[in-house]
Scaffold this motif. Structure first.
Motif, PDB file in Angstrom:
ATOM      1  N   GLY A  63      29.407  55.331  34.929  1.00  0.00           N
ATOM      2  CA  GLY A  63      28.796  56.549  35.437  1.00  0.00           C
ATOM      3  C   GLY A  63      27.483  56.248  36.130  1.00  0.00           C
ATOM      4  N   ARG A  64      26.749  55.329  35.563  1.00  0.00           N
ATOM      5  CA  ARG A  64      25.485  54.900  36.167  1.00  0.00           C
ATOM      6  C   ARG A  64      25.722  54.222  37.522  1.00  0.00           C
ATOM      7  N   LEU A  65      26.749  53.374  37.614  1.00  0.00           N
ATOM      8  CA  LEU A  65      27.080  52.745  38.880  1.00  0.00           C
ATOM      9  C   LEU A  65      27.488  53.784  39.912  1.00  0.00           C
ATOM     10  N   GLY A  66      28.151  54.847  39.439  1.00  0.00           N
ATOM     11  CA  GLY A  66      28.514  55.928  40.347  1.00  0.00           C
ATOM     12  C   GLY A  66      27.295  56.605  40.939  1.00  0.00           C
ATOM     13  N   ASP A  67      26.244  56.767  40.138  1.00  0.00           N
ATOM     14  CA  ASP A  67      24.992  57.335  40.654  1.00  0.00           C
ATOM     15  C   ASP A  67      24.448  56.496  41.810  1.00  0.00           C
ATOM     16  N   SER A  68      24.543  55.170  41.676  1.00  0.00           N
ATOM     17  CA  SER A  68      23.913  54.260  42.634  1.00  0.00           C
ATOM     18  C   SER A  68      24.792  53.950  43.836  1.00  0.00           C
ATOM     19  N   TYR A  69      26.084  53.764  43.618  1.00  0.00           N
ATOM     20  CA  TYR A  69      26.958  53.267  44.685  1.00  0.00           C
ATOM     21  C   TYR A  69      28.005  54.279  45.157  1.00  0.00           C
ATOM     22  N   GLY A  70      27.966  55.486  44.603  1.00  0.00           N
ATOM     23  CA  GLY A  70      28.897  56.512  45.056  1.00  0.00           C
ATOM     24  C   GLY A  70      29.908  56.864  43.980  1.00  0.00           C
ATOM     25  N   ARG A  71      29.825  58.096  43.502  1.00  0.00           N
ATOM     26  CA  ARG A  71      30.733  58.516  42.429  1.00  0.00           C
ATOM     27  C   ARG A  71      32.171  58.569  42.923  1.00  0.00           C
ATOM     28  N   ALA A  72      32.369  59.068  44.145  1.00  0.00           N
ATOM     29  CA  ALA A  72      33.713  59.140  44.697  1.00  0.00           C
ATOM     30  C   ALA A  72      34.305  57.742  44.883  1.00  0.00           C
ATOM     31  N   ARG A  73      33.487  56.804  45.340  1.00  0.00           N
ATOM     32  CA  ARG A  73      33.967  55.439  45.546  1.00  0.00           C
ATOM     33  C   ARG A  73      34.443  54.824  44.234  1.00  0.00           C
ATOM     34  N   ILE A  74      33.633  54.929  43.195  1.00  0.00           N
ATOM     35  CA  ILE A  74      34.004  54.361  41.892  1.00  0.00           C
ATOM     36  C   ILE A  74      35.235  55.079  41.345  1.00  0.00           C
ATOM     37  N   TYR A  75      35.282  56.406  41.510  1.00  0.00           N
ATOM     38  CA  TYR A  75      36.407  57.188  41.001  1.00  0.00           C
ATOM     39  C   TYR A  75      37.706  56.786  41.687  1.00  0.00           C
ATOM     40  N   ASN A  76      37.706  56.703  43.003  1.00  0.00           N
ATOM     41  CA  ASN A  76      38.923  56.374  43.748  1.00  0.00           C
ATOM     42  C   ASN A  76      39.393  54.949  43.469  1.00  0.00           C
ATOM     43  N   LEU A  77      38.464  54.015  43.353  1.00  0.00           N
ATOM     44  CA  LEU A  77      38.840  52.652  42.979  1.00  0.00           C
ATOM     45  C   LEU A  77      39.439  52.625  41.572  1.00  0.00           C
ATOM     46  N   GLY A  78      38.922  53.500  40.712  1.00  0.00           N
ATOM     47  CA  GLY A  78      39.453  53.588  39.351  1.00  0.00           C
ATOM     48  C   GLY A  78      40.914  53.986  39.341  1.00  0.00           C
ATOM     49  N   PHE A  79      41.300  54.881  40.245  1.00  0.00           N
ATOM     50  CA  PHE A  79      42.701  55.292  40.346  1.00  0.00           C
ATOM     51  C   PHE A  79      43.596  54.092  40.653  1.00  0.00           C
ATOM     52  N   ILE A  80      43.140  53.243  41.587  1.00  0.00           N
ATOM     53  CA  ILE A  80      43.928  52.075  41.972  1.00  0.00           C
ATOM     54  C   ILE A  80      44.057  51.101  40.804  1.00  0.00           C
ATOM     55  N   VAL A  81      42.936  50.816  40.139  1.00  0.00           N
ATOM     56  CA  VAL A  81      42.949  49.888  39.007  1.00  0.00           C
ATOM     57  C   VAL A  81      43.835  50.419  37.883  1.00  0.00           C
ATOM     58  N   PHE A  82      43.730  51.716  37.603  1.00  0.00           N
ATOM     59  CA  PHE A  82      44.536  52.323  36.544  1.00  0.00           C
ATOM     60  C   PHE A  82      46.027  52.232  36.866  1.00  0.00           C
ATOM     61  N   THR A  83      46.388  52.460  38.118  1.00  0.00           N
ATOM     62  CA  THR A  83      47.793  52.404  38.516  1.00  0.00           C
ATOM     63  C   THR A  83      48.337  50.985  38.397  1.00  0.00           C
ATOM     64  N   ILE A  84      47.557  49.996  38.827  1.00  0.00           N
ATOM     65  CA  ILE A  84      47.970  48.594  38.681  1.00  0.00           C
ATOM     66  C   ILE A  84      48.135  48.236  37.208  1.00  0.00           C
ATOM     67  N   GLY A  85      47.168  48.653  36.378  1.00  0.00           N
ATOM     68  CA  GLY A  85      47.247  48.393  34.944  1.00  0.00           C
ATOM     69  C   GLY A  85      48.470  49.020  34.312  1.00  0.00           C
ATOM     70  N   SER A  86      48.826  50.235  34.746  1.00  0.00           N
ATOM     71  CA  SER A  86      50.003  50.919  34.212  1.00  0.00           C
ATOM     72  C   SER A  86      51.276  50.153  34.538  1.00  0.00           C
ATOM     73  N   ALA A  87      51.372  49.664  35.788  1.00  0.00           N
ATOM     74  CA  ALA A  87      52.549  48.895  36.185  1.00  0.00           C
ATOM     75  C   ALA A  87      52.660  47.607  35.366  1.00  0.00           C
ATOM     76  N   LEU A  88      51.540  46.953  35.151  1.00  0.00           N
ATOM     77  CA  LEU A  88      51.539  45.726  34.341  1.00  0.00           C
ATOM     78  C   LEU A  88      51.949  46.010  32.898  1.00  0.00           C
ATOM     79  N   CYS A  89      51.473  47.138  32.349  1.00  0.00           N
ATOM     80  CA  CYS A  89      51.850  47.505  30.975  1.00  0.00           C
ATOM     81  C   CYS A  89      53.358  47.695  30.863  1.00  0.00           C
ATOM     82  N   GLY A  90      53.934  48.409  31.813  1.00  0.00           N
ATOM     83  CA  GLY A  90      55.357  48.677  31.761  1.00  0.00           C
ATOM     84  C   GLY A  90      56.197  47.428  31.883  1.00  0.00           C
ATOM     85  N   ALA A  91      55.687  46.431  32.602  1.00  0.00           N
ATOM     86  CA  ALA A  91      56.446  45.199  32.824  1.00  0.00           C
ATOM     87  C   ALA A  91      56.112  44.105  31.812  1.00  0.00           C
ATOM     88  N   SER A  92      55.321  44.420  30.809  1.00  0.00           N
ATOM     89  CA  SER A  92      54.835  43.397  29.875  1.00  0.00           C
ATOM     90  C   SER A  92      55.973  42.669  29.155  1.00  0.00           C
TER      91      SER A  92
END
Length: 475
Positions: A63-92
């Motif tokens: 949240g602090r990084l979002g204050d400094s570097y853009g909340r939307a940027r951190i949020y949208n990147l989080g969506f990508i990371v979460f989706t990749i992590g989900s795919a990896l979990c399913g294929a474990s």
């Protein structure tokens, strides 16, 4: 303008919902995963714990990084990371690969959860913010409990891997939409508080690990030491934060009584009420012998009611402030725990469980949007991200403590391993053991009542808000 805000709200709600659901979705799937991956329960429980631990530790920092570097940027990147992590979990292919993949998923969830409240605050004025939080609160707080339901249904019908795969198409679509409609509005460049991050992160990690291990194995030197060190690290953390130019947590904001009371009411509500969900699942599976699917379906009506009332309750808080609806909501949740502590038996009609869960749904729909709106309405703009992250950190830590409370108190009347197996759905109890375990459950529900009573007091004394800013659009 209204259309863009509606799309933005859809993206935020989706992100919060997905992250919250996956904090608990593996609970009822765990026995199946253990068998399929040829592992053991005490290893696989870290599928749950690694997620809760990581999200609890990272949300304030991100949240602090979002204050400094853009909340939307951190949020949208989080969506990508979460989706990749989900795919990896399913294929474990193995238990340890799945645990590591859950860590990737949790990183993405942390990035989204830490900044969701700040994005809402950036884009909605105070007098319409409660309605917006009514939707996002459904995503987070109902999602955390709804994950238990979905875990049982999906695992029973199509297999455990799909509790993760289902996130992939949703995540891809939401990521594309997110980069189009979720834009940075306020960005305040601030120095990174490295020492604060290290001290606070280490403290939370050690406290979380020690608490989780106590739930699994009871008090022992190996969990008492990290728990003690984690608590002691809070002392130098507070000292450091008082001296740095741009602290991770600006303690001056706690001079605002509404903000302080709202934050800790949220923490105690999460600690007390999420334990109710855990305890009820233990009762339905371990005492009544219901399958994960049937146990889940009994809880659906309460979630449906909460989903219907949440936005309306948020709109009410916009008009009259947060104190009254949030306090009534906490009171209803405490009443639910009280009812469970007195009514659950070997033969309690299941229709009673449904009725009580509906009362809980009404309570949660009153509390969450009002309380979250109060937090953000009383936060300075430059600290939206860090306070939003702090709110999620407290909520996630509360979920973990709920797990600890559920196992620890309920196991006072039976061996700990029995309570642990019941919690995971691998053992059904009959006869005298079942009667003893119900006594333990009653005690745990009463502890929940006590925790929620303190949250109720904090909510009631928070003070009255004034939200006079003109509307800047509608949802």
């Amino acid at each position: 303008m209204a259309s863009n805000k509606s799309l933005l709200l859809v993206v935020v709600v989706l992100g919060v919902l997905m992250g919250a659901v996956d904090s608990t979705i593996v609970i009822l799937a765990l026995p199946t995963i253990v068998t399929d991956l040829h592992s053991d329960l005490f290893t696989m429980i870290w599928i749950i714990l690694i997620y809760l631990l990581e999200v609890a530790v990272l949300t304030t920092q991100l949240g602090r990084l979002g204050d400094s570097y853009g909340r939307a940027r951190i949020y949208n990147l989080g969506f990508i990371v979460f989706t990749i992590g989900s795919a990896l979990c399913g294929a474990s292919p193995s238990a340890y690969f799945l645990i590591g993949s859950r860590g990737v998923q949790a990183l993405g969830a942390s990035m989204m959860q830490a900044n969701s409240g700040a994005i809402i605050s950036d884009n909605f004025p105070p007098n319409t913010r409660g309605k917006a939080f009514g939707y996002t609160s459904i995503g987070w707080n109902v999602g955390a409990i709804l994950g238990i339901v979905l875990g049982g249904i999906i695992t029973t019908l199509i297999g455990w891997r799909y509790i993760f795969y289902i996130n992939v198409p949703i995540g891809i679509a939401a990521s594309i939409l997110g980069f189009k409609v979720v834009k940075d509005v306020n960005k305040v460049k601030r120095d990174i508080d490295i020492y604060g991050i290290l001290l606070f992160g280490s403290s939370l990690a050690l406290i979380t690990y020690g608490s989780a291990d106590i739930a699994g194995e009871g008090l022992a030197l190996k969990n008492e030491i990290p728990l003690t060190i984690g608590l002691l690290l809070l002392i130098p953390f507070v000292i450091v934060e008082q001296r740095v130019k741009s602290p991770l947590i600006d303690f001056k904001i706690f001079k605002n009584r509404v903000l302080t009371s709202s934050l800790f009411a949220s923490f105690l509500q999460s600690t007390g009420y999420l334990s109710t969900a855990f305890l009820l699942i233990m009762y339905l599976q371990g005492i009544r012998g219901l399958s994960p699917l049937n146990a889940s379906l009994l809880l659906v009506p309460g979630y449906v009611i909460a989903g219907m009332i949440g936005p309306l309750a948020g709109r009410l808080s916009d008009k009259i402030g947060s104190r009254i609806p949030a306090t009534i909501g906490i009171g209803l949740m405490a009443f639910v725990s009280f009812l469970y502590s007195h009514l659950l038996s070997l033969t309690t009609p299941l229709i009673d469980i449904i009725f009580i869960s509906v009362i809980g749904g009404i309570g949660s729909s009153l509390f969450y949007p009002a309380n979250n709106s109060a937090v953000m309405a009383n936060t300075p703009k430059h600290a939206y991200g860090s306070v939003s992250g702090m709110l999620r950190t407290l909520s996630n830590t509360g979920i973990l403590l709920s797990y600890v409370i559920s196992i620890t108190v309920a196991s006072l009347t039976v061996p700990r391993y029995v309570a642990f197996e019941v919690f995971l759905g691998t053992s059904d109890l009959i006869g005298g053991v079942a009667t003893k375990f119900i006594t333990g459950l009653h005690s745990a529900f009463l502890v929940s009542v006590g925790i929620l009573a303190v949250a109720l007091v904090l909510s009631a004394i928070r003070g009255k808000e004034i939200r006079a800013q003109a509307s800047e659009g509608t949802v």
